[in-house]
Design an enzyme around this catalytic site. Sequence first.
Site, mmCIF file in Angstrom:
data_model
loop_
_atom_site.group_PDB
_atom_site.id
_atom_site.type_symbol
_atom_site.label_atom_id
_atom_site.label_comp_id
_atom_site.label_asym_id
_atom_site.label_seq_id
_atom_site.Cartn_x
_atom_site.Cartn_y
_atom_site.Cartn_z
ATOM 1 N N GLU A 1 -10.231 13.660 -58.726
ATOM 2 C CA GLU A 1 -8.838 13.921 -58.366
ATOM 3 C C GLU A 1 -8.021 12.633 -58.316
ATOM 4 O O GLU A 1 -6.921 12.554 -58.847
ATOM 5 C CB GLU A 1 -8.772 14.572 -56.980
ATOM 6 C CG GLU A 1 -9.147 16.020 -56.966
ATOM 7 C CD GLU A 1 -8.213 16.803 -57.821
ATOM 8 O OE1 GLU A 1 -7.024 16.841 -57.507
ATOM 9 O OE2 GLU A 1 -8.659 17.333 -58.837
ATOM 10 N N CYS B 1 4.092 29.629 -72.287
ATOM 11 C CA CYS B 1 4.286 30.769 -71.383
ATOM 12 C C CYS B 1 3.679 32.063 -71.928
ATOM 13 O O CYS B 1 3.195 32.890 -71.159
ATOM 14 C CB CYS B 1 5.763 30.963 -71.099
ATOM 15 S SG CYS B 1 6.463 29.574 -70.188
ATOM 16 N N CYS C 1 0.199 32.383 -70.835
ATOM 17 C CA CYS C 1 -0.037 32.101 -69.415
ATOM 18 C C CYS C 1 -0.591 33.332 -68.689
ATOM 19 O O CYS C 1 -0.003 34.419 -68.761
ATOM 20 C CB CYS C 1 1.267 31.657 -68.775
ATOM 21 S SG CYS C 1 1.074 31.327 -67.018
ATOM 22 N N CYS D 1 5.785 34.738 -62.611
ATOM 23 C CA CYS D 1 6.541 33.489 -62.743
ATOM 24 C C CYS D 1 8.042 33.751 -62.761
ATOM 25 O O CYS D 1 8.579 34.339 -63.698
ATOM 26 C CB CYS D 1 6.107 32.758 -64.009
ATOM 27 S SG CYS D 1 6.972 31.204 -64.217
HETATM 28 FE FE1 SF4 Z 1 5.266 29.517 -68.171
HETATM 29 FE FE2 SF4 Z 1 5.447 30.151 -65.607
HETATM 30 FE FE3 SF4 Z 1 3.092 30.241 -66.807
HETATM 31 FE FE4 SF4 Z 1 4.226 27.906 -66.324
HETATM 32 S S1 SF4 Z 1 3.523 29.362 -64.803
HETATM 33 S S2 SF4 Z 1 3.284 28.525 -68.257
HETATM 34 S S3 SF4 Z 1 6.375 28.377 -66.608
HETATM 35 S S4 SF4 Z 1 4.865 31.493 -67.288
#
Ligand code: SF4
Length: 495
Positions: A99, A224, A227, A233
């Site tokens: 870390e 995104c 993701c 989000c």
């Molecule tokens: Fe996109 Fe939100 Fe996922 Fe980040 S957390 S990659 S901004 S969808």
Amino acid sequence: MSKLRAAARSGRGLQQGAGEGRKSPRRCRKNVSSHKGMLPPVSAQQSAYHLFSHPAEIEAFRKNLLAWYDKCKRDLPWRKLAASESDANRRAYAVWVSEIMLQQTQVATVIDYYNRWMQKWPTLQALAKASLEEVNELWAGLGYYSRGKRLQEAAQKATGVVDGNVIRVLCRVRCIGADSSSPAVADRLWDLANALVDPARPGDFNQAMMELGATVCTPRAPLCMECPVKQHCKARCRVEKELEFASRRLLGKAASSCSQAPDIEECAATGSCSLCLPASEPWDSSLGVANFPRRAAKKQPRAERTATCVLERRGPRGQPEYLIVQRPSSGLLAGLWEFPSLALGPGLKEKQQREALLAHVQAWAGEAVARGRLRHVGEVSHVFSHIHQTYVVYSLLLGRDPETASGWRDEMLERPAFRWVTQAEFQKSAVSTAMKKVWKVCERQNCEGRGSGQGCKRKRGADPSRAGQRKVEADGSLPPRQLSLDAFLKAPAGE
Ligand code: SF4
């Protein structure tokens, strides 16, 4: 160590992560919330819009993130250690070291340092026994040297961190646009991280959050569409709403009542919320989700100039040796070694620089040195986080061992710790990258001095200041000269 174990169990800070370009560690809150998704009361200036308030959503977030992580995680040494080590203390320690090393540093750079560190200090107890000198030596070249020092100092404390990758993910999923380095926002981010962490798999969850930040939710080009938590989000949601509105307008489908961009800010406390984007720096459509996180503007690094002198003497066996002195135990590059250096005030002319540097190194020279003997070698630039440093490099070859000069000891009493090192010892010493650049500039200049026709590719172990002369061995000693044919045929005396 029990704190470390507790932290590892709770997942409160010992994220077994592998993010890149980490920001500075955040302080850990003393009163953390439970893992049931319950957050501490929100202050009047902070809207629940920025939090995770529904247990079902938290559950879904955990499930999606961990499923993605199990499938996509990268194979990294600290992960191998964390997976194979059965002792929770050693496991937590291995993760903690990774870390700290990964803050502001790329994974590819860290791997070698990490492996050597863990080989040398496989446990917290081993690290606690290490000297700062040893830590600095191993850390040399990794940058941000206070990290190594603090690792060693914290060997008995060990608190956790919320790193830059986690900050980025959290700020995006909850549209937190206030300065993420401010204490108030850092506290709220800790609350969020603690509320989200999966109590059944805390280490994996934290690791997954950092992996997400390092590989998917990246600073400039987040993926995104790939993701695993995109449905949670809010930043993504906001972008989608904007896109939808724009495409409707393009197709002429926008109703006249909706000809203006919709008010898609959902924070009920907009305007007074201390977590929202500041009114002075509102949402910028061209940035999309990268509107988050925000940090207070960084100060420009200040420019400084330092004169530094590569002082050389003949060692006891005739080998070249160089003087290095230790920096103070606090401040920039604390405890590291460097060639004698002197900060230069603004507007000093070359002649004045020489005079000041000469006065500074005179005590070590042990003899009166004429100004002309200082050889100007060149300049070296090095950017620290807050200083743009230019080293004006000189070299000085001493005619005799300065320690045999009268008055040497008395003079040296006033000086910081110093030592004479061979080239090989210099490379192994706890010196900064900037000093290695200084060494290289000397090496290059000497090479050029020999003439380009002679081939300036130097072998390891070569002595840069003696370019064109005999090369030195790895331990800094000079090899025996090759005998001429006459001398070779002449029988040695005594035989
Ligand atoms: Fe996109 Fe939100 Fe996922 Fe980040 S957390 S990659 S901004 S969808």
